[in-house]
Design a protein around this motif. Structure first.
Motif, PDB file in Angstrom:
ATOM      1  N   THR A  33      -1.908  39.335  18.568  1.00 32.78           N
ATOM      2  CA  THR A  33      -0.984  38.496  17.800  1.00 32.78           C
ATOM      3  C   THR A  33       0.306  39.222  17.487  1.00 32.78           C
ATOM      4  O   THR A  33       1.405  38.653  17.569  1.00 32.78           O
ATOM      5  CB  THR A  33      -1.648  38.054  16.485  1.00 32.78           C
ATOM      6  OG1 THR A  33      -2.866  37.401  16.780  1.00 32.78           O
ATOM      7  CG2 THR A  33      -0.733  37.107  15.710  1.00 32.78           C
ATOM      8  N   ASN A  34       0.226  40.504  17.158  1.00 32.49           N
ATOM      9  CA  ASN A  34       1.431  41.256  16.800  1.00 32.49           C
ATOM     10  C   ASN A  34       2.407  41.340  17.967  1.00 32.49           C
ATOM     11  O   ASN A  34       3.632  41.199  17.795  1.00 32.49           O
ATOM     12  CB  ASN A  34       1.051  42.661  16.326  1.00 32.49           C
ATOM     13  CG  ASN A  34       0.367  42.641  14.970  1.00 32.49           C
ATOM     14  OD1 ASN A  34       0.575  41.718  14.179  1.00 32.49           O
ATOM     15  ND2 ASN A  34      -0.459  43.644  14.697  1.00 32.49           N
ATOM     16  N   LEU A  35       1.918  41.606  19.182  1.00 36.60           N
ATOM     17  CA  LEU A  35       2.785  41.651  20.347  1.00 36.60           C
ATOM     18  C   LEU A  35       3.401  40.291  20.627  1.00 36.60           C
ATOM     19  O   LEU A  35       4.551  40.186  21.070  1.00 36.60           O
ATOM     20  CB  LEU A  35       2.014  42.153  21.567  1.00 36.60           C
ATOM     21  CG  LEU A  35       1.655  43.642  21.579  1.00 36.60           C
ATOM     22  CD1 LEU A  35       0.897  43.988  22.851  1.00 36.60           C
ATOM     23  CD2 LEU A  35       2.906  44.501  21.466  1.00 36.60           C
ATOM     24  N   ALA A  52       5.613  47.440  11.436  1.00 32.72           N
ATOM     25  CA  ALA A  52       4.833  47.847  10.262  1.00 32.72           C
ATOM     26  C   ALA A  52       3.402  47.302  10.339  1.00 32.72           C
ATOM     27  O   ALA A  52       2.423  48.001  10.006  1.00 32.72           O
ATOM     28  CB  ALA A  52       5.515  47.362   8.983  1.00 32.72           C
ATOM     29  N   LEU A  53       3.270  46.054  10.782  1.00 33.79           N
ATOM     30  CA  LEU A  53       1.939  45.463  10.942  1.00 33.79           C
ATOM     31  C   LEU A  53       1.119  46.240  11.970  1.00 33.79           C
ATOM     32  O   LEU A  53      -0.088  46.462  11.787  1.00 33.79           O
ATOM     33  CB  LEU A  53       2.063  43.999  11.371  1.00 33.79           C
ATOM     34  CG  LEU A  53       2.574  43.007  10.317  1.00 33.79           C
ATOM     35  CD1 LEU A  53       2.805  41.645  10.952  1.00 33.79           C
ATOM     36  CD2 LEU A  53       1.568  42.893   9.166  1.00 33.79           C
ATOM     37  N   THR A  57      -2.501  48.438  11.456  1.00 32.78           N
ATOM     38  CA  THR A  57      -3.714  48.163  12.230  1.00 32.78           C
ATOM     39  C   THR A  57      -3.978  49.235  13.276  1.00 32.78           C
ATOM     40  O   THR A  57      -4.814  49.038  14.178  1.00 32.78           O
ATOM     41  CB  THR A  57      -3.587  46.795  12.921  1.00 32.78           C
ATOM     42  OG1 THR A  57      -2.423  46.807  13.763  1.00 32.78           O
ATOM     43  CG2 THR A  57      -3.456  45.667  11.900  1.00 32.78           C
ATOM     44  N   SER A  58      -3.215  50.352  13.218  1.00 35.69           N
ATOM     45  CA  SER A  58      -3.357  51.478  14.160  1.00 35.69           C
ATOM     46  C   SER A  58      -3.089  51.059  15.614  1.00 35.69           C
ATOM     47  O   SER A  58      -3.521  51.733  16.553  1.00 35.69           O
ATOM     48  CB  SER A  58      -4.766  52.095  14.062  1.00 35.69           C
ATOM     49  OG  SER A  58      -5.008  52.569  12.765  1.00 35.69           O
ATOM     50  N   GLN A  59      -2.369  49.968  15.779  1.00 34.04           N
ATOM     51  CA  GLN A  59      -2.107  49.468  17.134  1.00 34.04           C
ATOM     52  C   GLN A  59      -1.095  50.334  17.880  1.00 34.04           C
ATOM     53  O   GLN A  59      -1.080  50.368  19.108  1.00 34.04           O
ATOM     54  CB  GLN A  59      -1.613  48.016  17.061  1.00 34.04           C
ATOM     55  CG  GLN A  59      -1.592  47.313  18.408  1.00 34.04           C
ATOM     56  CD  GLN A  59      -1.161  45.860  18.267  1.00 34.04           C
ATOM     57  OE1 GLN A  59      -1.055  45.358  17.153  1.00 34.04           O
ATOM     58  NE2 GLN A  59      -0.923  45.210  19.378  1.00 34.04           N
ATOM     59  N   THR A  60      -0.237  51.053  17.137  1.00 30.56           N
ATOM     60  CA  THR A  60       0.783  51.870  17.800  1.00 30.56           C
ATOM     61  C   THR A  60       0.181  53.051  18.535  1.00 30.56           C
ATOM     62  O   THR A  60       0.848  53.693  19.347  1.00 30.56           O
ATOM     63  CB  THR A  60       1.807  52.392  16.764  1.00 30.56           C
ATOM     64  OG1 THR A  60       1.106  53.004  15.675  1.00 30.56           O
ATOM     65  CG2 THR A  60       2.674  51.253  16.239  1.00 30.56           C
ATOM     66  N   ALA A  61      -1.091  53.358  18.256  1.00 24.50           N
ATOM     67  CA  ALA A  61      -1.753  54.436  18.998  1.00 24.50           C
ATOM     68  C   ALA A  61      -2.165  53.988  20.400  1.00 24.50           C
ATOM     69  O   ALA A  61      -2.453  54.830  21.261  1.00 24.50           O
ATOM     70  CB  ALA A  61      -2.983  54.924  18.232  1.00 24.50           C
ATOM     71  N   ASP A  62      -2.180  52.678  20.617  1.00 28.76           N
ATOM     72  CA  ASP A  62      -2.526  52.138  21.938  1.00 28.76           C
ATOM     73  C   ASP A  62      -1.327  52.264  22.864  1.00 28.76           C
ATOM     74  O   ASP A  62      -0.233  51.772  22.531  1.00 28.76           O
ATOM     75  CB  ASP A  62      -2.931  50.667  21.792  1.00 28.76           C
ATOM     76  CG  ASP A  62      -3.050  49.989  23.139  1.00 28.76           C
ATOM     77  OD1 ASP A  62      -3.837  50.451  23.985  1.00 28.76           O
ATOM     78  OD2 ASP A  62      -2.311  48.998  23.358  1.00 28.76           O
ATOM     79  N   PRO A  63      -1.446  52.918  24.029  1.00 24.36           N
ATOM     80  CA  PRO A  63      -0.295  53.133  24.917  1.00 24.36           C
ATOM     81  C   PRO A  63       0.418  51.851  25.327  1.00 24.36           C
ATOM     82  O   PRO A  63       1.648  51.814  25.376  1.00 24.36           O
ATOM     83  CB  PRO A  63      -0.914  53.832  26.128  1.00 24.36           C
ATOM     84  CG  PRO A  63      -2.140  54.488  25.599  1.00 24.36           C
ATOM     85  CD  PRO A  63      -2.662  53.583  24.541  1.00 24.36           C
ATOM     86  N   TYR A  64      -0.362  50.799  25.614  1.00 24.20           N
ATOM     87  CA  TYR A  64       0.276  49.550  26.045  1.00 24.20           C
ATOM     88  C   TYR A  64       1.119  48.964  24.914  1.00 24.20           C
ATOM     89  O   TYR A  64       2.285  48.601  25.108  1.00 24.20           O
ATOM     90  CB  TYR A  64      -0.776  48.536  26.489  1.00 24.20           C
ATOM     91  CG  TYR A  64      -0.167  47.215  26.904  1.00 24.20           C
ATOM     92  CD1 TYR A  64       0.385  47.043  28.167  1.00 24.20           C
ATOM     93  CD2 TYR A  64      -0.120  46.142  26.014  1.00 24.20           C
ATOM     94  CE1 TYR A  64       0.962  45.842  28.539  1.00 24.20           C
ATOM     95  CE2 TYR A  64       0.452  44.940  26.367  1.00 24.20           C
ATOM     96  CZ  TYR A  64       0.998  44.792  27.632  1.00 24.20           C
ATOM     97  OH  TYR A  64       1.578  43.593  27.994  1.00 24.20           O
ATOM     98  N   SER A  65       0.532  48.860  23.720  1.00 23.07           N
ATOM     99  CA  SER A  65       1.263  48.279  22.588  1.00 23.07           C
ATOM    100  C   SER A  65       2.482  49.120  22.231  1.00 23.07           C
ATOM    101  O   SER A  65       3.578  48.593  21.963  1.00 23.07           O
ATOM    102  CB  SER A  65       0.330  48.161  21.375  1.00 23.07           C
ATOM    103  OG  SER A  65      -0.778  47.334  21.684  1.00 23.07           O
ATOM    104  N   ALA A  66       2.296  50.444  22.238  1.00 21.63           N
ATOM    105  CA  ALA A  66       3.424  51.323  21.941  1.00 21.63           C
ATOM    106  C   ALA A  66       4.526  51.154  22.986  1.00 21.63           C
ATOM    107  O   ALA A  66       5.725  51.162  22.674  1.00 21.63           O
ATOM    108  CB  ALA A  66       2.951  52.770  21.899  1.00 21.63           C
ATOM    109  N   GLY A  67       4.116  50.988  24.250  1.00 21.85           N
ATOM    110  CA  GLY A  67       5.100  50.814  25.315  1.00 21.85           C
ATOM    111  C   GLY A  67       5.899  49.545  25.175  1.00 21.85           C
ATOM    112  O   GLY A  67       7.122  49.536  25.366  1.00 21.85           O
ATOM    113  N   ARG A  68       5.198  48.452  24.817  1.00 16.55           N
ATOM    114  CA  ARG A  68       5.930  47.184  24.656  1.00 16.55           C
ATOM    115  C   ARG A  68       6.881  47.235  23.471  1.00 16.55           C
ATOM    116  O   ARG A  68       7.976  46.676  23.513  1.00 16.55           O
ATOM    117  CB  ARG A  68       4.930  46.034  24.481  1.00 16.55           C
ATOM    118  CG  ARG A  68       4.021  45.804  25.675  1.00 16.55           C
ATOM    119  CD  ARG A  68       4.831  45.609  26.960  1.00 16.55           C
ATOM    120  NE  ARG A  68       5.719  44.486  26.887  1.00 16.55           N
ATOM    121  CZ  ARG A  68       5.376  43.234  27.230  1.00 16.55           C
ATOM    122  NH1 ARG A  68       4.150  42.991  27.676  1.00 16.55           N
ATOM    123  NH2 ARG A  68       6.244  42.259  27.150  1.00 16.55           N
TER     124      ARG A  68
END
Length: 638
Positions: A33-35, A52-53, A57-68
């Motif tokens: 949802t955040n992406l 910030a969201l 949710t620690s999503q920024t540690a995921d390479p794909y999410s961080a990349g987007r």
């Protein structure tokens, strides 16, 4: 910060094959949802809220999410490069390849190539897996930096990873070597390609053009299996750079006949540049018609090119039309139009347009004031010139450069105020250049101030001993004062130094063809008709009271009839004679001359415009002369 010579060559894993149309992305995780919200962001503040969201949710540690997220920050016009760099820094040891590539691309687009190189070094140190996009962006950065040594190290990395056959990397390598002057290395990479694409061919073309290697350039162009607009534009630009303007226009015509591709703005601007140099109004009007026919919007570059073309062809109406049909005018557009009025002897109109520019709220720049001061100089508007010179620094905070001081020296010199001209030269904070001394010598010649003219001429030769103009101007000063010993000394000096005088040449365009004449020319196919017209012109001038100005024959010749004969065969008179026999009664005659028009021809053409009821427009090395009904637009002030 990494210097441009200190990149270590380190190994990196061989990457997988990824299409080269965009930055490679890792496989996406399940929908998030955040992406999805990130795609809906319309400005930076909304994106930071989504960020910030993702942190919560620690999503920024995921390479794909961080990349987007990094992609949005780095490449979106709603993003922030600083925020993208924070995403990169959140991975202190092994940042994702996609995030690194995204930042490299952003640095390249923002013209910060050294940051791309620094980031590549970090990838090597941290053993981050590089892929073909990494090398593409890094090689582009090396090209932007002209960092050949670093680029060669990257080339070694490419070979080590087995990526030398990748089309995008190969093209970047060819381009790097070509722009670095290593054309043989570029050719090795090119020849090692099984089927080079048009980008590779174009890179080689540009390399040969930059090296001024006409033979290989033409051979390569002729052997291309397919050409695009860049291929043709490269050839046209090559001819313009070489001063072969007719060849540039011929190449443009071949481009149209080939039907391989359409024209773009670069093509049109380049062709207009060639037309401008030739003064070929008919061909310039064809280009303008093409622009209107295809509803191409006039941006500031295309508009300025059209205005300059009409200006240099002496067609003020066409320049005004181009200016008025440009809806978004930049300072360059205004400068082009002010310069047009100035060059064509409309000093008051140039100053009036400058006032309108000020009223529009657009800030003038240094070029604007150069145009305005030139207008004052050519129009003899001394007081206004002084006011604008003071206004430039007092109101707009523009510090005058050597060009502005030169305009003031020219202004005072033309007006015969030589004491003020010398005062400007003595108190200005920069050394006078050759343009300034040429202005002084020219004005001394007109005002018959031979003493100062000799002094300025000697300074001109001292500043630029390889320029023939200084010797010719000084020789003319000596000749006009009957100092033939001085003439002999100057010409001996020219001979000893191997300096040759540029011969006077005049051209006229008719039916799309440019006809050139030199003094006493007898090579034209219609020479008999031309010389018959010259005789007719001489007879009518004599009946109108014309007396040849024999002082314009700057040779030690005693016989008056020989001097008259020499004056009658000046190149501009030959061009006008050809215009009279080749055009219908009442048609405007346009002539381009490479040197300053002499006083005798100036007087003769004024009378001829009245005798034959013709508008005669001559563009000489200094300005335009619009002859009409016995007078000239310069008001005999040139």
């Amino acid at each position: 910060m990494l210097s441009a010579a200190s990149i270590p060559v380190l190994s990196a894993p061989v990457p997988v094959s990824i299409p080269a149309t965009s930055v490679a992305k890792p496989p996406p995780p399940p929908p998030n949802t955040n992406l999805s919200l990130l795609h809906l962001c319309t400005h930076l503040q909304e994106a930071t809220q989504v960020h910030a969201l993702m942190v919560k949710t620690s999503q920024t540690a995921d390479p794909y999410s961080a990349g987007r997220l990094a992609e949005f920050y780095a490449l979106s016009d709603r993003g922030s490069l600083e925020h993208a760099e924070k995403i990169l820094d959140s991975f202190p040891h092994h940042p994702p390849t996609f995030v690194c590539n995204t930042l490299m691309r952003a640095y390249s687009e923002r013209r910060n190539p050294l940051l791309s190189i620094n980031l590549y070094r970090r990838m090597l140190v941290d053993a981050v897996e590089a892929d073909r996009f990494t090398f593409t962006f890094t090689l582009k950065a090396c090209t932007q930096l002209c960092a050949l040594a670093i680029g060669m190290q990257i080339h070694a990395q490419v070979v080590k990873h087995g990526l030398e056959s990748n089309a995008h990397i190969r093209n970047k390598l060819i381009h790097l070597y070509a722009v670095s002057g290593r054309i043989r290395d570029a050719r090795k990479v090119f020849d090692g390609s099984t089927e080079p694409d048009v980008v590779a061919w174009n890179s080689m073309l540009q390399g040969y053009a930059d090296m001024d290697d006409g033979e290989n350039l033409h051979n390569l162009f002729d052997s291309m299996p397919a050409r695009d607009v860049v291929s043709w534009n490269t050839m046209i630009a090559y001819y313009i750079e070489a001063g072969e303007f007719e060849e540039a226009i011929l190449m443009f015509r071949l481009m149209q006949q080939s039907s391989e591709c359409g024209l773009n703005r670069v093509t049109l601007i380049s062709v207009l540049s060639a037309v401008t140099q030739l003064g070929a109004l008919g061909q310039g009007q064809w280009v303008h018609a093409y622009i209107k026919r295809h509803a191409i919007e006039l941006d500031e570059n295309l508009s300025s090119a059209l205005i300059n073309m009409y200006s240099k062809c002496g067609c003020i109406e066409g320049a005004i039309y181009s200016f008025e049909t440009t809806h978004r005018r930049s300072v360059d557009t205004w400068n082009a139009m002010i310069g047009c009025f100035t060059a064509n002897g409309c000093s008051l109109r140039a100053i009036d347009l400058f006032s309108k520019m000020e009223a529009s709220g657009l800030m003038p720049n240094k070029i604007t004031f150069t145009c305005v001061l030139n207008a004052c100089s050519h129009g003899g508007l001394v007081d206004r010139g002084i006011r604008y010179f003071e206004k430039m620094s007092n109101v707009y905070g523009i510090e005058p450069d050597v060009g502005h001081y030169g305009c003031m020296v020219d202004l005072f010199s033309r007006a015969g105020l030589f004491e003020k001209a010398e005062e400007i030269i003595q108190r200005m904070p920069i050394e006078p250049d050759k343009v300034m001394w040429k202005a002084v010598v020219g004005a001394c010649r007109v005002n018959k101030n031979y003493e100062l003219g000799e002094k300025a001429g000697l300074k001109l030769i001292e500043i630029d001993p390889d320029d023939n103009a200084g010797y010719v101007l000084l020789s003319n000063i000596y000749a006009m004062s009957n100092n033939w010993n001085g003439v002999y000394r100057v010409r001996k000096l020219m001979h000893d130094r191997g300096i040759k005088k540029v011969p006077g040449c005049s051209s006229i365009e008719l039916d799309g063809l440019v006809h050139e004449f030199i003094a006493g020319d007898a090579a034209h196919a219609r020479k008999k008709e031309i010389y018959k017209m010259l005789d007719e012109m001489a007879q009518k001038l004599k009946r109108a009271g014309y007396e040849p100005d024999r002082t314009q024959v700057l040779l030690d010749i005693e016989e008056a009839d020989v001097k008259e004969s020499s004056l009658a065969l000046h190149s501009e008179k030959l061009a006008v004679a050809y215009g009279l026999i080749s055009t219908s009664p009442g048609a405007t005659i346009r002539v381009v001359k490479n040197l300053r028009i002499c006083g005798d021809c100036h007087s003769a053409l004024k009378l001829l415009s009245q005798i034959y009821d013709r508008n005669i427009i001559v563009r000489d090395a200094n300005r335009f002369h619009h002859f009409n009904r016995g007078s000239c637009s310069c008001m005999d002030y040139w």
